[in-house]
Design a protein around this motif. Structure first.
Motif, PDB file in Angstrom:
ATOM      1  N   ILE A  63      60.788  32.241  28.472  1.00 51.03           N
ATOM      2  CA  ILE A  63      61.107  32.108  29.889  1.00 51.03           C
ATOM      3  C   ILE A  63      60.588  33.263  30.735  1.00 51.03           C
ATOM      4  CG2 ILE A  63      63.398  33.130  29.543  1.00 51.03           C
ATOM      5  CD1 ILE A  63      64.451  31.494  31.824  1.00 51.03           C
ATOM      6  N   THR A  64      60.333  34.421  30.133  1.00 55.24           N
ATOM      7  CA  THR A  64      59.933  35.586  30.930  1.00 55.24           C
ATOM      8  C   THR A  64      58.618  35.366  31.679  1.00 55.24           C
ATOM      9  OG1 THR A  64      59.002  36.537  28.898  1.00 55.24           O
ATOM     10  CG2 THR A  64      61.159  37.330  29.588  1.00 55.24           C
ATOM     11  N   GLY A  65      57.764  34.494  31.155  1.00 53.72           N
ATOM     12  CA  GLY A  65      56.489  34.238  31.824  1.00 53.72           C
ATOM     13  C   GLY A  65      56.550  33.143  32.877  1.00 53.72           C
ATOM     14  N   ASN A  66      57.722  32.587  33.130  1.00 53.52           N
ATOM     15  CA  ASN A  66      57.858  31.506  34.105  1.00 53.52           C
ATOM     16  C   ASN A  66      57.714  32.075  35.523  1.00 53.52           C
ATOM     17  OD1 ASN A  66      58.931  29.495  35.910  1.00 53.52           O
ATOM     18  ND2 ASN A  66      59.907  28.519  34.153  1.00 53.52           N
ATOM     19  N   LYS A  67      56.648  31.723  36.200  1.00 57.77           N
ATOM     20  CA  LYS A  67      56.332  32.295  37.515  1.00 57.77           C
ATOM     21  C   LYS A  67      57.285  31.820  38.605  1.00 57.77           C
ATOM     22  CE  LYS A  67      52.700  34.402  35.859  1.00 57.77           C
ATOM     23  NZ  LYS A  67      52.735  35.868  35.632  1.00 57.77           N
ATOM     24  N   THR A  68      58.017  30.736  38.343  1.00 61.65           N
ATOM     25  CA  THR A  68      58.940  30.230  39.373  1.00 61.65           C
ATOM     26  C   THR A  68      60.291  30.947  39.326  1.00 61.65           C
ATOM     27  OG1 THR A  68      59.938  28.481  38.000  1.00 61.65           O
ATOM     28  CG2 THR A  68      57.866  27.966  39.146  1.00 61.65           C
ATOM     29  N   LEU A  69      60.508  31.739  38.293  1.00 60.75           N
ATOM     30  CA  LEU A  69      61.788  32.432  38.147  1.00 60.75           C
ATOM     31  C   LEU A  69      61.718  33.782  38.852  1.00 60.75           C
ATOM     32  CD1 LEU A  69      64.619  32.571  36.986  1.00 60.75           C
ATOM     33  CD2 LEU A  69      63.640  33.461  34.863  1.00 60.75           C
ATOM     34  N   LYS A  70      62.388  33.898  39.984  1.00 60.54           N
ATOM     35  CA  LYS A  70      62.334  35.109  40.802  1.00 60.54           C
ATOM     36  C   LYS A  70      63.646  35.889  40.808  1.00 60.54           C
ATOM     37  CE  LYS A  70      58.222  33.778  42.281  1.00 60.54           C
ATOM     38  NZ  LYS A  70      56.991  34.450  41.836  1.00 60.54           N
ATOM     39  N   ILE A  71      64.705  35.299  40.260  1.00 63.53           N
ATOM     40  CA  ILE A  71      66.022  35.925  40.307  1.00 63.53           C
ATOM     41  C   ILE A  71      66.315  36.627  38.985  1.00 63.53           C
ATOM     42  CG2 ILE A  71      66.897  34.305  42.027  1.00 63.53           C
ATOM     43  CD1 ILE A  71      68.205  32.723  39.779  1.00 63.53           C
ATOM     44  N   PRO A  72      67.371  37.455  38.930  1.00 62.21           N
ATOM     45  CA  PRO A  72      67.689  38.163  37.682  1.00 62.21           C
ATOM     46  C   PRO A  72      67.890  37.222  36.498  1.00 62.21           C
ATOM     47  CG  PRO A  72      68.929  39.097  39.506  1.00 62.21           C
ATOM     48  CD  PRO A  72      68.249  37.873  40.041  1.00 62.21           C
ATOM     49  N   LEU A  73      67.408  37.662  35.342  1.00 66.41           N
ATOM     50  CA  LEU A  73      67.545  36.929  34.089  1.00 66.41           C
ATOM     51  C   LEU A  73      68.290  37.822  33.103  1.00 66.41           C
ATOM     52  CD1 LEU A  73      66.803  34.707  31.958  1.00 66.41           C
ATOM     53  CD2 LEU A  73      64.651  35.959  31.612  1.00 66.41           C
ATOM     54  N   ALA A  74      69.380  37.313  32.548  1.00 66.56           N
ATOM     55  CA  ALA A  74      70.145  38.066  31.549  1.00 66.56           C
ATOM     56  C   ALA A  74      69.995  37.400  30.197  1.00 66.56           C
ATOM     57  CB  ALA A  74      71.617  38.129  31.947  1.00 66.56           C
ATOM     58  N   ARG A  75      69.676  38.175  29.188  1.00 64.95           N
ATOM     59  CA  ARG A  75      69.607  37.634  27.831  1.00 64.95           C
ATOM     60  C   ARG A  75      71.007  37.636  27.217  1.00 64.95           C
ATOM     61  NH1 ARG A  75      69.221  41.806  23.919  1.00 64.95           N
ATOM     62  NH2 ARG A  75      69.158  43.871  24.859  1.00 64.95           N
ATOM     63  N   MET A  76      71.177  36.899  26.159  1.00 64.13           N
ATOM     64  CA  MET A  76      72.473  36.814  25.515  1.00 64.13           C
ATOM     65  C   MET A  76      72.649  37.938  24.506  1.00 64.13           C
ATOM     66  SD  MET A  76      75.433  35.695  24.998  1.00 64.13           S
ATOM     67  CE  MET A  76      75.401  34.384  26.215  1.00 64.13           C
ATOM     68  N   VAL A  77      73.607  38.781  24.749  1.00 66.38           N
ATOM     69  CA  VAL A  77      74.070  39.745  23.756  1.00 66.38           C
ATOM     70  C   VAL A  77      75.506  39.339  23.446  1.00 66.38           C
ATOM     71  CG1 VAL A  77      74.540  42.159  23.244  1.00 66.38           C
ATOM     72  CG2 VAL A  77      72.549  41.551  24.638  1.00 66.38           C
ATOM     73  N   ASP A  78      75.649  38.608  22.357  1.00 62.79           N
ATOM     74  CA  ASP A  78      76.914  37.971  22.018  1.00 62.79           C
ATOM     75  C   ASP A  78      77.539  38.692  20.827  1.00 62.79           C
ATOM     76  OD1 ASP A  78      78.918  36.182  21.210  1.00 62.79           O
ATOM     77  OD2 ASP A  78      77.483  34.920  20.148  1.00 62.79           O
ATOM     78  N   PRO A  79      78.783  39.156  20.946  1.00 59.46           N
ATOM     79  CA  PRO A  79      79.410  39.843  19.809  1.00 59.46           C
ATOM     80  C   PRO A  79      79.421  38.997  18.545  1.00 59.46           C
ATOM     81  CG  PRO A  79      80.738  40.108  21.789  1.00 59.46           C
ATOM     82  CD  PRO A  79      79.657  39.125  22.128  1.00 59.46           C
ATOM     83  N   GLY A  80      79.598  37.686  18.680  1.00 56.82           N
ATOM     84  CA  GLY A  80      79.582  36.822  17.503  1.00 56.82           C
ATOM     85  C   GLY A  80      78.208  36.757  16.879  1.00 56.82           C
ATOM     86  N   LEU A  81      77.178  36.663  17.709  1.00 56.42           N
ATOM     87  CA  LEU A  81      75.801  36.647  17.215  1.00 56.42           C
ATOM     88  C   LEU A  81      75.485  37.966  16.510  1.00 56.42           C
ATOM     89  CD1 LEU A  81      72.675  35.423  19.140  1.00 56.42           C
ATOM     90  CD2 LEU A  81      72.663  37.669  18.072  1.00 56.42           C
ATOM     91  N   THR A  82      75.904  39.071  17.120  1.00 55.98           N
ATOM     92  CA  THR A  82      75.650  40.387  16.527  1.00 55.98           C
ATOM     93  C   THR A  82      76.312  40.510  15.164  1.00 55.98           C
ATOM     94  OG1 THR A  82      75.462  41.394  18.714  1.00 55.98           O
ATOM     95  CG2 THR A  82      75.881  42.875  16.867  1.00 55.98           C
ATOM     96  N   THR A  83      77.566  40.081  15.078  1.00 55.91           N
ATOM     97  CA  THR A  83      78.279  40.151  13.800  1.00 55.91           C
ATOM     98  C   THR A  83      77.586  39.299  12.743  1.00 55.91           C
ATOM     99  OG1 THR A  83      80.389  40.551  14.908  1.00 55.91           O
ATOM    100  CG2 THR A  83      80.488  39.716  12.651  1.00 55.91           C
ATOM    101  N   GLY A  84      77.147  38.110  13.136  1.00 52.12           N
ATOM    102  CA  GLY A  84      76.438  37.248  12.195  1.00 52.12           C
ATOM    103  C   GLY A  84      75.164  37.896  11.686  1.00 52.12           C
ATOM    104  N   MET A  85      74.416  38.523  12.589  1.00 54.04           N
ATOM    105  CA  MET A  85      73.180  39.190  12.179  1.00 54.04           C
ATOM    106  C   MET A  85      73.468  40.355  11.237  1.00 54.04           C
ATOM    107  SD  MET A  85      69.883  39.347  12.289  1.00 54.04           S
ATOM    108  CE  MET A  85      69.192  38.537  13.747  1.00 54.04           C
ATOM    109  N   VAL A  86      74.463  41.140  11.551  1.00 54.92           N
ATOM    110  CA  VAL A  86      74.817  42.278  10.695  1.00 54.92           C
ATOM    111  C   VAL A  86      75.175  41.790   9.292  1.00 54.92           C
ATOM    112  CG1 VAL A  86      76.531  44.094  10.304  1.00 54.92           C
ATOM    113  CG2 VAL A  86      75.529  43.803  12.572  1.00 54.92           C
ATOM    114  N   GLU A  87      75.961  40.727   9.203  1.00 55.19           N
ATOM    115  CA  GLU A  87      76.362  40.214   7.893  1.00 55.19           C
ATOM    116  C   GLU A  87      75.155  39.682   7.115  1.00 55.19           C
ATOM    117  OE1 GLU A  87      79.381  37.334   8.726  1.00 55.19           O
ATOM    118  OE2 GLU A  87      80.877  38.853   9.288  1.00 55.19           O
ATOM    119  N   TRP A  88      74.265  38.957   7.805  1.00 52.42           N
ATOM    120  CA  TRP A  88      73.093  38.387   7.127  1.00 52.42           C
ATOM    121  C   TRP A  88      72.159  39.493   6.629  1.00 52.42           C
ATOM    122  CZ3 TRP A  88      67.804  38.216   7.377  1.00 52.42           C
ATOM    123  CH2 TRP A  88      67.161  37.143   6.757  1.00 52.42           C
ATOM    124  N   VAL A  89      71.864  40.448   7.497  1.00 49.90           N
ATOM    125  CA  VAL A  89      70.962  41.541   7.120  1.00 49.90           C
ATOM    126  C   VAL A  89      71.568  42.357   5.982  1.00 49.90           C
ATOM    127  CG1 VAL A  89      70.003  43.759   7.899  1.00 49.90           C
ATOM    128  CG2 VAL A  89      69.738  41.712   9.310  1.00 49.90           C
TER     129      VAL A  89
END
Length: 309
Positions: free
Chosen positions: A75-101
């Motif tokens: 999505i970062t290359g979408n030229k029509t997107l002019k407003i702020p974009l926030a990515r997902m930093v999700d505590p559940g996602l982070t915990t899942g990644m830590v456990e998998w790694v």
């Protein structure tokens, strides 16, 4: 009433509708959450890059796009997107990644495969080094890389982290830049790639960088498929420079049935399961950003368009 458009694959609506509504209520936000709102009336867009919504121009009132995914490269290359974009930093996602790694690092550290896969019933005792005697290198010290490094430190590993720009993480030997990458790879008995997919990171793991790792090293990639030059990795595996690789992400997903990774004896393929956004915890993150937007406070997890993450 704040109009919040849910613009993701229709199958995700049943998963996210209730957690999002509950999170917005807890945050004290009077919201109209729906899949179909007139573009000119939308205040916030809860978004996934595989949505049908690709032209943001009509959304003249919207204050932010709140991504449901940690990855934003689509999505970062979408030229029509002019407003702020926030990515997902999700505590559940982070915990899942830590456990998998952590699981796959321990698998390699302890040499579990020699006992799990032992068709000839060979009795050959093997004592692995202690964690303190093993160096794990984390390539990428963002939220996920930092969280993984902290868990590995708790287990006693010597942890080195590398990032494009200088970072400081308590207990981690932090390196950056081209020289830092060479130093990091030279000690990478086990390397974990958690970098974003950008022009600067494409094929970062290539014939040259793989050759800089200790012979017999292990590679774990739950980050992005394009980080790895696939042909170079297969060649390094064939000659034993890399002992084994666990790969969770690929350039093409699902991984085609005839892809050589499936058949290679020194590759473990997992189907992009290392970290999944959890609806409940992700909804809390989205509600917090909407609360911030309404209060005039800075959004969290904003994407730097120039860096691409």
């Amino acid at each position: 009433m704040i109009n919040v458009l849910f613009a993701a694959h229709p199958s995700r609506w049943d998963i996210y509708e209730k957690p999002l509504r509950d999170a917005l209520i807890r945050a004290g936000i009077p919201a109209n959450l729906a899949q179909d709102i007139a573009p000119a009336d939308v205040d916030y867009i809860v978004y996934a890059p595989n949505s049908d919504l690709q032209n943001f121009t009509p959304y003249s009132r919207a204050k932010a796009v709140l991504n449901l995914w940690a990855g934003v490269e689509q999505i970062t290359g979408n030229k029509t997107l002019k407003i702020p974009l926030a990515r997902m930093v999700d505590p559940g996602l982070t915990t899942g990644m830590v456990e998998w790694v952590t699981g796959h690092v321990m698998r390699y550290h302890l040499g579990m495969d020699r006992h799990i896969v032992n068709p000839n019933h060979v009795w050959k005792p093997h004592t692995p080094p202690l964690a303190a005697e093993r160096t794990v290198v984390i390539l990428g010290l963002g939220a996920l890389g930092t969280a993984c490094s902290q868990m590995l430190l708790k287990l006693g590993f010597s942890v080195t982290g590398w990032s494009r720009s200088p970072k400081e993480v308590a207990g981690v030997t932090c390196l950056h830049g081209e020289n830092g990458l060479r130093r990091a790879l030279a000690q990478a008995e086990i390397a974990v790639t958690l970098l974003p997919d950008t022009a600067a990171t494409t094929n970062l793991i290539n014939a040259q960088t793989l050759a800089q790792m200790p012979r017999g090293a292990f590679l774990i990639n739950p980050g992005r498929g394009p980080l790895i030059d696939d042909a170079a990795l297969l060649a390094a595996l064939d000659r034993g420079q890399i002992a084994h690789a666990t790969l969770d992400v690929f350039r093409t997903e699902p991984l085609p049935k005839d892809d050589p990774y499936w058949a290679h004896p020194s590759v473990t393929v997992t189907p992009h399961i290392a970290a999944e956004t959890r609806a409940k915890t992700a909804s809390e993150t989205i509600a917090e950003n909407i609360r911030r937007g309404e209060a005039g406070e800075p959004f969290i997890n904003l994407v730097d368009r120039e860096l691409g993450y």
